[in-house]
Design a protein around this motif. Structure first.
Motif, PDB file in Angstrom:
ATOM      1  N   VAL A 189      55.328   6.358  22.136  1.00 22.01           N
ATOM      2  CA  VAL A 189      55.080   4.933  21.938  1.00 22.01           C
ATOM      3  C   VAL A 189      54.214   4.408  23.074  1.00 22.01           C
ATOM      4  CG1 VAL A 189      57.193   4.504  20.609  1.00 22.01           C
ATOM      5  CG2 VAL A 189      57.231   4.287  23.093  1.00 22.01           C
ATOM      6  N   GLY A 190      53.599   3.231  22.819  1.00 23.59           N
ATOM      7  CA  GLY A 190      52.790   2.572  23.839  1.00 23.59           C
ATOM      8  C   GLY A 190      51.647   3.437  24.331  1.00 23.59           C
ATOM      9  N   SER A 191      51.480   3.508  25.654  1.00 26.03           N
ATOM     10  CA  SER A 191      50.363   4.265  26.233  1.00 26.03           C
ATOM     11  C   SER A 191      50.554   5.774  26.083  1.00 26.03           C
ATOM     12  CB  SER A 191      50.186   3.905  27.711  1.00 26.03           C
ATOM     13  OG  SER A 191      51.358   4.232  28.426  1.00 26.03           O
ATOM     14  N   ASN A 192      51.771   6.220  25.731  1.00 24.34           N
ATOM     15  CA  ASN A 192      52.018   7.657  25.505  1.00 24.34           C
ATOM     16  C   ASN A 192      51.654   8.101  24.094  1.00 24.34           C
ATOM     17  OD1 ASN A 192      53.053   8.140  28.104  1.00 24.34           O
ATOM     18  ND2 ASN A 192      55.010   7.265  27.488  1.00 24.34           N
ATOM     19  N   ALA A 193      51.438   7.153  23.195  1.00 25.71           N
ATOM     20  CA  ALA A 193      51.101   7.470  21.796  1.00 25.71           C
ATOM     21  C   ALA A 193      49.600   7.737  21.699  1.00 25.71           C
ATOM     22  CB  ALA A 193      51.520   6.334  20.877  1.00 25.71           C
ATOM     23  N   THR A 194      49.153   8.807  22.319  1.00 28.50           N
ATOM     24  CA  THR A 194      47.717   9.069  22.452  1.00 28.50           C
ATOM     25  C   THR A 194      47.181  10.019  21.387  1.00 28.50           C
ATOM     26  OG1 THR A 194      48.016  10.964  23.920  1.00 28.50           O
ATOM     27  CG2 THR A 194      47.838   8.791  24.967  1.00 28.50           C
ATOM     28  N   LYS A 195      45.881   9.944  21.223  1.00 27.98           N
ATOM     29  CA  LYS A 195      45.180  10.862  20.335  1.00 27.98           C
ATOM     30  C   LYS A 195      45.350  12.300  20.843  1.00 27.98           C
ATOM     31  CE  LYS A 195      40.623  11.804  18.411  1.00 27.98           C
ATOM     32  NZ  LYS A 195      39.257  11.306  18.226  1.00 27.98           N
ATOM     33  N   THR A 196      45.322  12.480  22.147  1.00 28.40           N
ATOM     34  CA  THR A 196      45.495  13.811  22.737  1.00 28.40           C
ATOM     35  C   THR A 196      46.847  14.401  22.355  1.00 28.40           C
ATOM     36  OG1 THR A 196      44.093  13.153  24.584  1.00 28.40           O
ATOM     37  CG2 THR A 196      45.455  15.108  24.896  1.00 28.40           C
ATOM     38  N   GLN A 197      47.912  13.586  22.427  1.00 27.75           N
ATOM     39  CA  GLN A 197      49.246  14.066  22.037  1.00 27.75           C
ATOM     40  C   GLN A 197      49.271  14.430  20.560  1.00 27.75           C
ATOM     41  OE1 GLN A 197      51.602  15.005  23.796  1.00 27.75           O
ATOM     42  NE2 GLN A 197      51.597  13.862  25.685  1.00 27.75           N
ATOM     43  N   PHE A 198      48.647  13.594  19.729  1.00 22.04           N
ATOM     44  CA  PHE A 198      48.601  13.872  18.291  1.00 22.04           C
ATOM     45  C   PHE A 198      47.906  15.200  18.028  1.00 22.04           C
ATOM     46  CE2 PHE A 198      46.473  13.692  14.163  1.00 22.04           C
ATOM     47  CZ  PHE A 198      47.559  13.479  13.330  1.00 22.04           C
TER      48      PHE A 198
ATOM     49  N   PHE B 160      42.967   5.979  11.736  1.00 19.77           N
ATOM     50  CA  PHE B 160      44.084   5.233  12.293  1.00 19.77           C
ATOM     51  C   PHE B 160      43.933   5.266  13.809  1.00 19.77           C
ATOM     52  CE2 PHE B 160      45.698   9.530  11.663  1.00 19.77           C
ATOM     53  CZ  PHE B 160      46.283   9.816  12.882  1.00 19.77           C
ATOM     54  N   TRP B 161      44.529   4.273  14.459  1.00 23.02           N
ATOM     55  CA  TRP B 161      44.369   4.150  15.901  1.00 23.02           C
ATOM     56  C   TRP B 161      45.577   4.663  16.647  1.00 23.02           C
ATOM     57  CZ3 TRP B 161      41.250   1.081  13.042  1.00 23.02           C
ATOM     58  CH2 TRP B 161      39.968   0.839  13.528  1.00 23.02           C
ATOM     59  N   LEU B 162      45.306   5.384  17.719  1.00 17.15           N
ATOM     60  CA  LEU B 162      46.313   5.766  18.698  1.00 17.15           C
ATOM     61  C   LEU B 162      45.782   5.339  20.059  1.00 17.15           C
ATOM     62  CD1 LEU B 162      47.321   9.291  17.364  1.00 17.15           C
ATOM     63  CD2 LEU B 162      48.656   7.191  17.251  1.00 17.15           C
ATOM     64  N   ALA B 163      46.600   5.464  21.076  1.00 17.31           N
ATOM     65  CA  ALA B 163      46.168   5.079  22.417  1.00 17.31           C
ATOM     66  C   ALA B 163      45.142   6.086  22.925  1.00 17.31           C
ATOM     67  CB  ALA B 163      47.375   5.032  23.355  1.00 17.31           C
ATOM     68  N   THR B 164      44.206   5.594  23.705  1.00 13.41           N
ATOM     69  CA  THR B 164      43.223   6.467  24.341  1.00 13.41           C
ATOM     70  C   THR B 164      43.845   7.037  25.601  1.00 13.41           C
ATOM     71  OG1 THR B 164      41.421   5.124  23.487  1.00 13.41           O
ATOM     72  CG2 THR B 164      40.898   6.587  25.303  1.00 13.41           C
ATOM     73  N   ASP B 165      43.779   8.336  25.748  1.00 12.44           N
ATOM     74  CA  ASP B 165      44.308   9.003  26.935  1.00 12.44           C
ATOM     75  C   ASP B 165      43.320   8.772  28.079  1.00 12.44           C
ATOM     76  OD1 ASP B 165      45.243  10.741  28.890  1.00 12.44           O
ATOM     77  OD2 ASP B 165      45.806  12.272  27.446  1.00 12.44           O
TER      78      ASP B 165
ATOM     79  N   ASN C  49      43.059  10.239  30.784  1.00  9.16           N
ATOM     80  CA  ASN C  49      42.684  11.471  31.483  1.00  9.16           C
ATOM     81  C   ASN C  49      41.671  12.313  30.719  1.00  9.16           C
ATOM     82  OD1 ASN C  49      44.552  10.831  33.513  1.00  9.16           O
ATOM     83  ND2 ASN C  49      46.203  11.700  32.293  1.00  9.16           N
ATOM     84  N   THR C  50      41.111  11.780  29.650  1.00 11.14           N
ATOM     85  CA  THR C  50      40.130  12.543  28.877  1.00 11.14           C
ATOM     86  C   THR C  50      38.809  11.795  28.842  1.00 11.14           C
ATOM     87  OG1 THR C  50      40.589  11.517  26.745  1.00 11.14           O
ATOM     88  CG2 THR C  50      41.954  13.408  27.355  1.00 11.14           C
ATOM     89  N   THR C  51      37.811  12.461  28.313  1.00 13.41           N
ATOM     90  CA  THR C  51      36.492  11.830  28.188  1.00 13.41           C
ATOM     91  C   THR C  51      36.325  11.162  26.833  1.00 13.41           C
ATOM     92  OG1 THR C  51      35.587  13.912  27.370  1.00 13.41           O
ATOM     93  CG2 THR C  51      35.420  13.500  29.747  1.00 13.41           C
ATOM     94  N   LYS C  52      37.359  11.181  26.002  1.00 13.16           N
ATOM     95  CA  LYS C  52      37.273  10.550  24.687  1.00 13.16           C
ATOM     96  C   LYS C  52      37.123   9.045  24.858  1.00 13.16           C
ATOM     97  CE  LYS C  52      39.861  14.135  22.473  1.00 13.16           C
ATOM     98  NZ  LYS C  52      41.098  14.768  22.627  1.00 13.16           N
ATOM     99  N   LYS C  53      36.227   8.465  24.082  1.00 10.23           N
ATOM    100  CA  LYS C  53      35.935   7.038  24.220  1.00 10.23           C
ATOM    101  C   LYS C  53      36.970   6.160  23.535  1.00 10.23           C
ATOM    102  CE  LYS C  53      31.016   7.772  24.674  1.00 10.23           C
ATOM    103  NZ  LYS C  53      29.704   7.600  24.083  1.00 10.23           N
ATOM    104  N   THR C  54      37.574   6.649  22.469  1.00  6.60           N
ATOM    105  CA  THR C  54      38.537   5.834  21.733  1.00  6.60           C
ATOM    106  C   THR C  54      39.730   6.687  21.321  1.00  6.60           C
ATOM    107  OG1 THR C  54      37.578   6.316  19.583  1.00  6.60           O
ATOM    108  CG2 THR C  54      36.698   4.408  20.745  1.00  6.60           C
ATOM    109  N   GLY C  55      40.767   5.998  20.853  1.00  4.62           N
ATOM    110  CA  GLY C  55      41.953   6.701  20.402  1.00  4.62           C
ATOM    111  C   GLY C  55      42.046   6.836  18.898  1.00  4.62           C
ATOM    112  N   TRP C  56      40.995   6.489  18.178  1.00  5.30           N
ATOM    113  CA  TRP C  56      41.108   6.588  16.738  1.00  5.30           C
ATOM    114  C   TRP C  56      40.988   8.027  16.269  1.00  5.30           C
ATOM    115  CZ3 TRP C  56      36.294   3.422  17.179  1.00  5.30           C
ATOM    116  CH2 TRP C  56      35.154   4.164  16.955  1.00  5.30           C
TER     117      TRP C  56
END
Length: 171
Positions: free
Chosen positions: A101-110, A138-143, A145-152
């Motif tokens: 949840v929150g800032s831990n609900a990242t695209k990286t985790q997914f 769908f949107w997730l939080a942006t990590d 610690n990565t170079t990804k620009k968005t969490g979608w």
């Protein structure tokens, strides 16, 4: 009459019941398709993870994500989504559940966890793109610690993943 046109569900057993009342009846377009489906099902049941639930709720959005929102569907916090996934996790065995949840609900985790779970629950914003379906997302939080620009996460990305999920919920 051709056998494939025969309504097996309308057959009656000796006690006068229709077969459909007592048995599940399925149809396959061919033996080749049936064999292929059977192989895929047995692979899924043997290779499917013992983990049951992976859930993401109320991801934290960045200011950059606001660029992709519309006036009709702003990316706002979803507090009930967080409580939803936290309540759902109680329906599963704790050792077979991961909830972010929150800032831990990242695209990286997914991306790293999604292929290990039988049920995936996503309680977040989504966008259906009728004109470019593979860009539906769908949107997730942006990590951070990565170079990804968005969490979608776009449909095109999901198609490339090797998911084991039997059920995916978008709420």
């Amino acid at each position: 009459r051709n056998l494939w046109e025969f309504p097996f569900q309308a057959l009656v057993n000796r006690s006068g019941q229709f077969l459909i009342e007592k048995y599940s009846i399925s149809y396959a377009p061919s033996l080749t398709v049936l064999a292929s489906l059977s192989r895929n099902i047995s692979k899924q049941t043997t290779s499917a993870s013992t983990n049951s639930l992976l859930a993401f709720g109320n991801p934290q959005f960045l200011k950059e994500d606001a660029l992709y929102q519309s006036n009709e569907n702003p990316l706002v916090k979803l507090p009930f989504a967080e409580s939803l996934v936290n309540r759902i996790k109680n329906l599963y065995q704790p050792q077979k559940t991961k909830v972010f949840v929150g800032s831990n609900a990242t695209k990286t985790q997914f991306e790293s966890e999604a292929n290990k779970y039988e049920t995936i629950h996503l309680a977040t914003h989504g966008l259906l793109d009728d004109f470019r379906p593979l860009q539906s997302r769908f949107w997730l939080a942006t990590d951070q610690n990565t170079t990804k620009k968005t969490g979608w996460v776009e449909a095109r990305e999901i198609m490339k993943m090797k998911l084991q999920a039997q059920l995916v919920i978008l709420s």
